[in-house]
Write a protein that holds these residues in place. Sequence first.
Motif, mmCIF file in Angstrom:
data_model
loop_
_atom_site.group_PDB
_atom_site.id
_atom_site.type_symbol
_atom_site.label_atom_id
_atom_site.label_comp_id
_atom_site.label_asym_id
_atom_site.label_seq_id
_atom_site.Cartn_x
_atom_site.Cartn_y
_atom_site.Cartn_z
ATOM 1 N N LYS A 96 1.326 9.279 -13.022
ATOM 2 C CA LYS A 96 1.091 8.638 -14.326
ATOM 3 C C LYS A 96 1.149 7.122 -14.194
ATOM 4 C CE LYS A 96 1.532 8.445 -19.045
ATOM 5 N NZ LYS A 96 0.736 7.273 -19.334
ATOM 6 N N GLU A 97 2.142 6.613 -13.477
ATOM 7 C CA GLU A 97 2.292 5.167 -13.301
ATOM 8 C C GLU A 97 1.132 4.596 -12.477
ATOM 9 O OE1 GLU A 97 3.737 1.869 -14.475
ATOM 10 O OE2 GLU A 97 5.043 3.582 -14.827
ATOM 11 N N ALA A 98 0.679 5.324 -11.465
ATOM 12 C CA ALA A 98 -0.457 4.878 -10.657
ATOM 13 C C ALA A 98 -1.729 4.808 -11.508
ATOM 14 C CB ALA A 98 -0.660 5.810 -9.467
ATOM 15 N N GLN A 124 0.831 -1.214 0.000
ATOM 16 C CA GLN A 124 0.000 0.000 0.000
ATOM 17 C C GLN A 124 0.862 1.258 0.000
ATOM 18 O OE1 GLN A 124 -3.344 0.530 -0.126
ATOM 19 N NE2 GLN A 124 -3.644 -1.643 -0.481
ATOM 20 N N THR A 125 1.929 1.242 0.799
ATOM 21 C CA THR A 125 2.838 2.383 0.838
ATOM 22 C C THR A 125 3.546 2.553 -0.503
ATOM 23 O OG1 THR A 125 3.177 1.953 3.193
ATOM 24 C CG2 THR A 125 4.757 3.415 2.115
ATOM 25 N N ALA A 126 3.957 1.434 -1.109
ATOM 26 C CA ALA A 126 4.638 1.495 -2.407
ATOM 27 C C ALA A 126 3.710 2.070 -3.475
ATOM 28 C CB ALA A 126 5.126 0.105 -2.810
ATOM 29 N N ILE A 127 2.452 1.694 -3.452
ATOM 30 C CA ILE A 127 1.489 2.218 -4.430
ATOM 31 C C ILE A 127 1.307 3.727 -4.237
ATOM 32 C CG2 ILE A 127 -0.944 2.171 -5.115
ATOM 33 C CD1 ILE A 127 -0.851 -0.870 -4.601
ATOM 34 N N LYS A 128 1.318 4.173 -2.982
ATOM 35 C CA LYS A 128 1.203 5.617 -2.720
ATOM 36 C C LYS A 128 2.425 6.378 -3.219
ATOM 37 C CE LYS A 128 -1.727 5.076 1.311
ATOM 38 N NZ LYS A 128 -1.794 5.122 2.774
ATOM 39 N N LEU A 153 6.951 -1.565 -9.505
ATOM 40 C CA LEU A 153 6.521 -1.528 -8.113
ATOM 41 C C LEU A 153 7.491 -2.284 -7.207
ATOM 42 C CD1 LEU A 153 4.169 -0.453 -6.413
ATOM 43 C CD2 LEU A 153 3.032 -2.654 -6.734
ATOM 44 N N SER A 154 8.094 -3.336 -7.689
ATOM 45 C CA SER A 154 8.997 -4.153 -6.875
ATOM 46 C C SER A 154 10.196 -3.375 -6.331
ATOM 47 C CB SER A 154 9.483 -5.366 -7.664
ATOM 48 O OG SER A 154 8.389 -6.175 -8.005
ATOM 49 N N PRO A 155 10.852 -2.498 -7.113
ATOM 50 C CA PRO A 155 11.955 -1.727 -6.527
ATOM 51 C C PRO A 155 11.517 -0.849 -5.364
ATOM 52 C CG PRO A 155 11.996 -1.560 -8.910
ATOM 53 C CD PRO A 155 10.728 -2.249 -8.547
ATOM 54 N N ILE A 156 10.321 -0.284 -5.460
ATOM 55 C CA ILE A 156 9.806 0.557 -4.379
ATOM 56 C C ILE A 156 9.514 -0.306 -3.160
ATOM 57 C CG2 ILE A 156 7.974 2.152 -3.694
ATOM 58 C CD1 ILE A 156 7.708 2.884 -6.673
ATOM 59 N N ILE A 157 8.976 -1.503 -3.371
ATOM 60 C CA ILE A 157 8.696 -2.417 -2.261
ATOM 61 C C ILE A 157 9.996 -2.809 -1.568
ATOM 62 C CG2 ILE A 157 7.883 -4.738 -1.686
ATOM 63 C CD1 ILE A 157 5.742 -4.353 -3.883
ATOM 64 N N ARG A 158 11.032 -3.134 -2.346
ATOM 65 C CA ARG A 158 12.323 -3.490 -1.745
ATOM 66 C C ARG A 158 12.893 -2.319 -0.946
ATOM 67 N NH1 ARG A 158 12.754 -6.475 -6.651
ATOM 68 N NH2 ARG A 158 13.799 -4.740 -7.726
ATOM 69 N N GLU A 159 12.738 -1.096 -1.459
ATOM 70 C CA GLU A 159 13.219 0.091 -0.753
ATOM 71 C C GLU A 159 12.483 0.265 0.573
ATOM 72 O OE1 GLU A 159 12.976 4.908 -1.346
ATOM 73 O OE2 GLU A 159 13.006 3.629 -3.114
#
Length: 122
Positions: free
Chosen positions: A61-63, A52-56, A98-104
């Motif tokens: 544009k990507e969202a 949820q945080t990664a999606i925010k 989305l995966s790079p943001i999740i890993r971060e």
Amino acid sequence: MSAPSLTNYIVKRPWLKRWMMPLAQWYTDAAGYRKLGLRFDDLIPEESDVVQTAIKRLPPKEAYDRVFRIRRAFQCSVSHTLLPAHEHTKPEEDVEYLSPIIREIERESKERVDLDTLVVRR
């Protein structure tokens, strides 16, 4: 979210990578999500706080594109149809977004836990 992976082991060995790539491409095509116009990261379940945080944190544009792809795939699922071939997701378009943001976020939370449990000794 993180699970053990053989990816690094396979990528470091060129002969094993050459052997596995056709199998991986076949499996990805057989999964069928590209025929609905989805990307792999669109399939990540949104129930966890990390996702949820990664999606925010996604750019607007990507969202928007993510929501559009999911809604279009849902409509195809309801009508029991696939997209025309020219609208399928191409392999070169199916990149992680989305995966790079999740890993971060996972690294940040691990760092936060490490700092919160830090013991200072004199």
